[in-house]
Design an enzyme around this catalytic site. Structure first.
Site, short mmCIF file in Angstrom:
data_model
loop_
_atom_site.label_atom_id
_atom_site.label_comp_id
_atom_site.label_asym_id
_atom_site.label_seq_id
_atom_site.Cartn_x
_atom_site.Cartn_y
_atom_site.Cartn_z
N GLU A 39 -1.08 -15.18 31.26
CA GLU A 39 -0.07 -16.17 32.10
C GLU A 39 -0.86 -16.25 33.56
OE1 GLU A 39 3.48 -16.75 30.99
OE2 GLU A 39 4.00 -18.13 32.67
N GLU A 66 13.91 -19.61 33.71
CA GLU A 66 12.72 -20.33 33.12
C GLU A 66 12.84 -19.93 31.59
OE1 GLU A 66 9.01 -19.18 35.14
OE2 GLU A 66 9.61 -20.50 36.78
N LYS A 117 10.51 -11.90 45.06
CA LYS A 117 9.32 -12.39 45.49
C LYS A 117 9.27 -12.69 47.03
CE LYS A 117 7.94 -15.03 41.24
NZ LYS A 117 7.54 -16.13 40.65
N ASP A 177 7.79 -19.84 45.22
CA ASP A 177 7.01 -19.30 44.17
C ASP A 177 5.73 -19.17 44.75
OD1 ASP A 177 6.30 -18.12 41.89
OD2 ASP A 177 6.53 -20.25 40.67
N GLU A 199 -2.41 -18.02 41.70
CA GLU A 199 -1.86 -19.05 41.03
C GLU A 199 -1.92 -20.33 41.83
OE1 GLU A 199 1.85 -18.59 39.42
OE2 GLU A 199 2.31 -20.56 38.77
C1 GCV Z 1 5.42 -15.46 34.53
C2 GCV Z 1 6.07 -19.03 38.15
C3 GCV Z 1 4.73 -19.10 37.31
C4 GCV Z 1 5.23 -18.75 35.83
C5 GCV Z 1 5.65 -17.27 36.02
C6 GCV Z 1 6.84 -17.27 36.85
C7 GCV Z 1 7.65 -15.88 37.07
O1 GCV Z 1 6.92 -20.20 37.82
O2 GCV Z 1 4.20 -20.46 37.14
O3 GCV Z 1 4.03 -18.66 35.08
O4 GCV Z 1 5.86 -16.84 34.65
O5 GCV Z 1 6.61 -17.95 37.91
O6 GCV Z 1 7.16 -15.59 38.23
O7 GCV Z 1 8.31 -15.41 36.12
#
Ligand code: GCV
Length: 675
Positions: free
Chosen positions: A157, A283, A357, A362, A390
Site C-alpha cells: 500500500e 478508514e 502522525k 495525512d 505518497e
Molecule cells: C495504510 C492514508 C493512506 C492510506 C493509509 C492511511 C493510514 O489515508 O492513503 O493508504 O492506509 O493513510 O495511515 O492508515
C-alpha cells in the site's frame, strides 16, 4: 529473486583510507560470542568491508578473557580492531577510539558494538582518519522503527518501488535480501520493524496463527542478529475474523482471555517478537467503537495480553470520521486525532505507545505539527512520518524529507518551560518516558535499487540517522549519505547536495500553496487535481471560491487552532500572525490579502508555481553534469526520473495557476502564460 544493490553498504568501490590498510586482525574480547549473532555479524561486516574497501580481510582473533581495551599491538607492532564490552555505558551506545595502535569499539551491549561497527565502516567509506577517532554515541530515541505497509499478496500500500520483499503469494520470504535489508536498516540504527500493512485483512489476519508463526520466527531471528525487533500489525477483530468468537469487545472477559491465550502462543513461538501495531476504528478498520468502548479499552486489553512477554502495543492516533459532507463546515478532520485521544490521556498502560502522525491530516507536503504533541502529558508517544512519498512525488519526484522532519522535531509545544520540543517528547526527555521514539512508513520494495528513485534512499538512510542522532542537521545527513553511497568526489557531493536540499522547497512550490494540501488526484495521490477531493467524504477541502481560499480553523471556524498551547494557539488563530506557509491551513483568505512577503495570495500562487518549475529545471540541468561520475545504471534511472519530474512539475504549475486564475479573475502581474 531479482538482483539488487547494496546502497550505502556497497563495498565494491575501493576507499582511499591508508590507515585502514595496516589493520590486520579483529580481536573480540567478549566471552560467549558464539551465542551472540550480533557480535558475529559485526565481525563479518568488518571483514567484508575491509576486504572490499581496502583489499584485505582481517583475521579473527578471539580473546575471551575479561578486561577491556586492545593491547595486542603493543607487543606485536601490528594493528587491529578490538571489540570489547564495558559496563556502565548506556544501552545501545558505543565508544569508538584508538588505544595502543588498535581501534577499539567499546559498548555495554552487543547492539552498541554493532552500531560502532557500522560507524567505523562509515568513517572508512568517507575516507576519514581512523586512529584519531574518539567518539561516544548514544541513540537519542529509544524506538527507531520502520513501518512497512506490505500486503501478503506481495503488493505494498503506497509502495513506489516494486513489490514486497517480505511477502509473495501469501507466504513469508526469508532470504539473502531479508538479511541485507536488516543490515541496511541496522547500519543506520533502526531497532524495530513492523513487517505488514496497518490495514490488516485476509491472510495477514492469520499471521498470528500456526499458518505463519514458524516463518515469523525465522524472520525475527534474522532481524535479531542485527538488533532489530520484529513487530506485526494486528487485526483488532481477529477473534471474530479467525472464526473463534462472535465479539471483539475489549471489556468482555471471554475476549480478554482469548487474547491472553493467543499471545501466550505467539510469544512462545516467537520469543523475539517486539509487539504489535494497531490501526483501529479508522478508514473502515474494526476497533473498540463497535462495542461502544474507547481506544484505551482496546489498547489496554491487548497490552495486558502481551505484558508478560515484555511486549509493546503501538496504537495509532490516525482516527477520523471519513464520511463527511462537504457542506459541513463544523466537522474538521484535523481535530479528530486530538478529539479522540486527548480525553484518554493517562488512561493507557505503560506498555502502550500512541503513534501520532506528524500532522493532523495525512503526510501533506506542509502541515502544522499534530496538537497531540504538547497536548498529551501522561501517555507514551511516538512520532509517525512517511518516507514513502505518497503525497510528495511518489519517489518519481525527488523530495528529500529530512529538512521537514527536522522542523517537526524542533517545534516547540510549550508543554513545559524547557525540553518541550517534539524531539524532547519523543526521545523521552520531557516526561521521562522510555517507551517512545519515531516510526517511518518506509519507502522500500524489491526494485533493484530498493527505493524506486535512487536518491529516495537518502530518506531511508536519513530517517535512521535522524532517530539515532537528531542533533545532526539535514545537510550533514545528506552529505554523509552522498559520500557513503557515491564516494568522495567533490563535484558529485556539491551537485547532489544542491539537489537534495532544493527538493522539498521545490516540491512545495509547484504543488499546493501555503499549507492547503490535498490538490491531488484522488485515490492514487499522484499529480494535480485541484478539486479532486473537494466534494468527497474524506474531509479534505480547500474551500476555494471566487474571492478566496483556505479552511477557517480559527476560533470563528472549527476552533482547531485553539488546540495548541500558548503562544502557538494565538499565533495560528490570528491571520496577521500565522506563518505564511500555513496560512491557508488555518484561515480562509481573500486572493488579494497581502502576505508577510509583501505579495498577494494570488500572486504568491503564481510566482511560487513558476519558481518551483525553474528550480526543477535547474536541478535536472545540474544532475546531467554527473554523467560518467555516477554508476551508469543509477545515472540512467535518475535521469529518467528527473525528465519526468520536469514535465510533471509543469503540469502541476499549469493546472494550479489556471484554476486560480479562472476562480479569481486576477491576472498575473508578470503576464506569464497561464492556460
Ligand atoms: C495504510 C492514508 C493512506 C492510506 C493509509 C492511511 C493510514 O489515508 O492513503 O493508504 O492506509 O493513510 O495511515 O492508515
Amino acid at each position: 529473486m531479482m538482483g539488487y544493490e547494496q546502497l550505502w553498504l556497497d563495498y565494491t568501490r575501493k576507499a582511499s583510507c591508508g590507515e585502514a590498510e595496516g589493520i590486520e586482525y579483529i580481536c573480540v574480547r567478549i566471552s560467549d560470542t558464539e551465542q551472540d549473532a550480533l557480535i558475529q555479524n559485526s565481525v563479518k561486516e568488518l571483514q567484508d568491508a575491509f576486504e572490499g574497501l581496502v583489499g584485505s580481510r582481517p583475521t579473527l582473533r578471539r580473546d575471551n578473557g575479561a578486561g577491556t581495551g586492545a593491547a595486542l599491538s603493543g607487543s606485536t607492532g601490528r594493528h587491529g580492531i578490538c571489540l570489547a564490552l564495558r559496563e556502565g555505558m548506556g544501552a545501545e551506545s558505543y565508544h569508538l577510539f584508538s588505544e595502543k595502535g588498535d581501534i577499539v569499539i567499546e559498548a555495554s551491549d552487543s547492539r552498541g558494538i554493532l552500531y560502532g561497527t557500522f560507524d567505523l565502516i562509515r568513517q572508512m567509506k568517507m575516507e576519514e582518519p581512523l586512529f584519531t577517532l574518539d567518539r561516544t554515541k548514544a541513540p537519542l530515541m529509544p524506538m527507531r522503527m520502520l513501518n512497512h505497509w506490505d500486503n501478503m499478496d506481495g503488493s505494498i500500500e503506497r509502495g513506489y518501488s516494486g513489490e514486497s520483499f517480505f511477502f509473495a503469494d501469501h507466504q513469508i520470504l526469508v532470504n539473502d535480501r531479508t538479511r541485507d535489508y536488516a543490515r541496511l536498516a541496522a547500519s543506520v540504527g533502526i531497532n524495530a520493524v513492523v513487517i505488514n500493512n496497518v490495514n490488516v485483512k485476509d491472510a495477514a489476519t492469520w499471521l498470528i496463527t500456526d499458518r505463519y508463526l514458524d516463518k515469523v520466527k525465522e524472520l525475527s531471528e534474522v532481524f535479531a542478529g542485527y538488533g532489530i525487533r520484529l513487530y506485526m500489525s494486528l487485526n483488532y477483530a481477529a477473534p471474530v475474523e479467525l472464526g473463534e468468537l462472535d465479539s471483539a469487545d475489549p471489556l468482555s472477559d471471554q475476549v480478554g482471555a482469548w487474547w491472553n491465550q493467543k499471545m501466550k502462543t505467539v510469544f512462545g513461538r516467537v520469543p523475539n517478537l517486539g509487539g504489535f501495531l494497531i490501526k483501529a476504528d479508522s478508514e473502515g478498520r474494526p476497533g473498540p467503537f463497535t462495542y461502544g468502548r474507547t481506544h484505551a479499552d482496546g489498547a489496554n486489553m491487548l497490552a495486558r495480553a502481551v505484558a508478560p512477554y515484555g511486549g509493546i502495543i503501538i496504537w495509532r492516533c490516525f482516527v477520523y470520521n471519513c464520511m463527511q459532507d462537504w457542506r459541513d463546515y463544523k466537522t474538521d478532520r484535523a481535530r479528530s486525532g486530538y478529539d479522540n485521544f486527548m480525553g484518554l490521556d493517562g488512561s493507557f498502560l505503560d506498555n502502550v505507545i500512541l503513534q501520532i502522525k506528524n500532522g493532523p491530516m495525512d503526510f501533506q507536503v506542509r502541515e502544522p505539527v499534530h496538537p497531540l504533541f504538547g497536548g498529551l502529558t501522561k501517555t507514551n508517544q511516538m512520532l509517525e512520518v512517511q518516507i514513502a512519498q505518497e503525497y510528495t512525488g511518489q519517489q518519481r519526484h525527488l523530495c528529500y524529507l529530512l529538512p521537514m522532519f527536522q522542523e517537526i522535531l524542533q517545534f516547540r509545544t510549550y508543554v513545559k518551560e524547557g525540553d518541550d520540543t517534539v524531539r524532547d517528547i519523543v526521545s523521552g526527555r520531557t516526561f521521562g518516558q522510555h517507551n517512545c521514539g519515531m516510526a517511518a512508513v518506509v519507502n522500500t520494495g524489491n526494485d533493484e535499487n530498493w527505493t524506486g528513485h535512487d536518491m529516495a534512499a537518502a530518506n531511508w538512510y536519513g530517517f535512521g540517522r535522524l532517530c539515532f542522532e537528531p542533533e545532526l542537521s539535514a545537510e550533514e545527513i545528506a552529505r554523509e549519505w552522498i559520500r557513503v553511497t557515491y564516494g568522495n568526489d567533490d563535484q558529485v557531493e556539491e551537485i547532489l547536495m544542491f539537489l537534495l536540499m532544493s527538493s522539498w522547497p521545490a516540491y512545495e512550490s509547484y504543488t499546493s500553496p501555503l499549507g492547503i494540501g490535498w490538490m491531488v488526484t484522488p485515490n492514487n495521490h499522484y499529480g494535480p487535481s485541484v478539486d479532486g477531493y473537494e466534494y468527497s467524504r474524506w474531509g479534505t477541502y480547500h474551500r476555494a471560491d471566487h474571492e478566496g481560499i483556505g479552511v477557517d480553523r480559527s476560533h470563528e471556524g472549527t476552533g482547531y487552532a485553539l488546540l495548541y498551547r500558548e503562544p502557538n494557539a494565538s499565533v495560528y488563530d490570528n491571520k496577521d500572525k500565522c506563518p505564511d506557509e500555513l496560512l491557508l491551513f488555518f484561515h480562509h483568505i481573500p486572493y488579494t490579502w497581502k502576505l508577510r512577503s509583501g505579495k498577494t495570495v494570488i500572486q504568491h500562487i503564481y510566482d511560487s508555481h513558476f519558481e518551483g518549475v525553474e528550480i526543477v529545471d535547474e536541478m535536472a540541468e545540474q544532475f546531467m553534469k554527473l554523467q560518467g561520475k555516477l554508476p551508469d545504471r543509477a545515472y540512467e534511472r535518475m535521469a529518467a526520473r528527473f525528465r519526468e519530474q520536469k514535465e510533471h512539475a509543469r503540469e502541476w504549475r499549469d493546472q494550479i495557476n489556471a484554476y486560480f486564475y479562472r476562480k479569481s479573475g486576477i491576472l498575473d502581474e508578470r503576464e506569464r502564460k497561464i492556460y
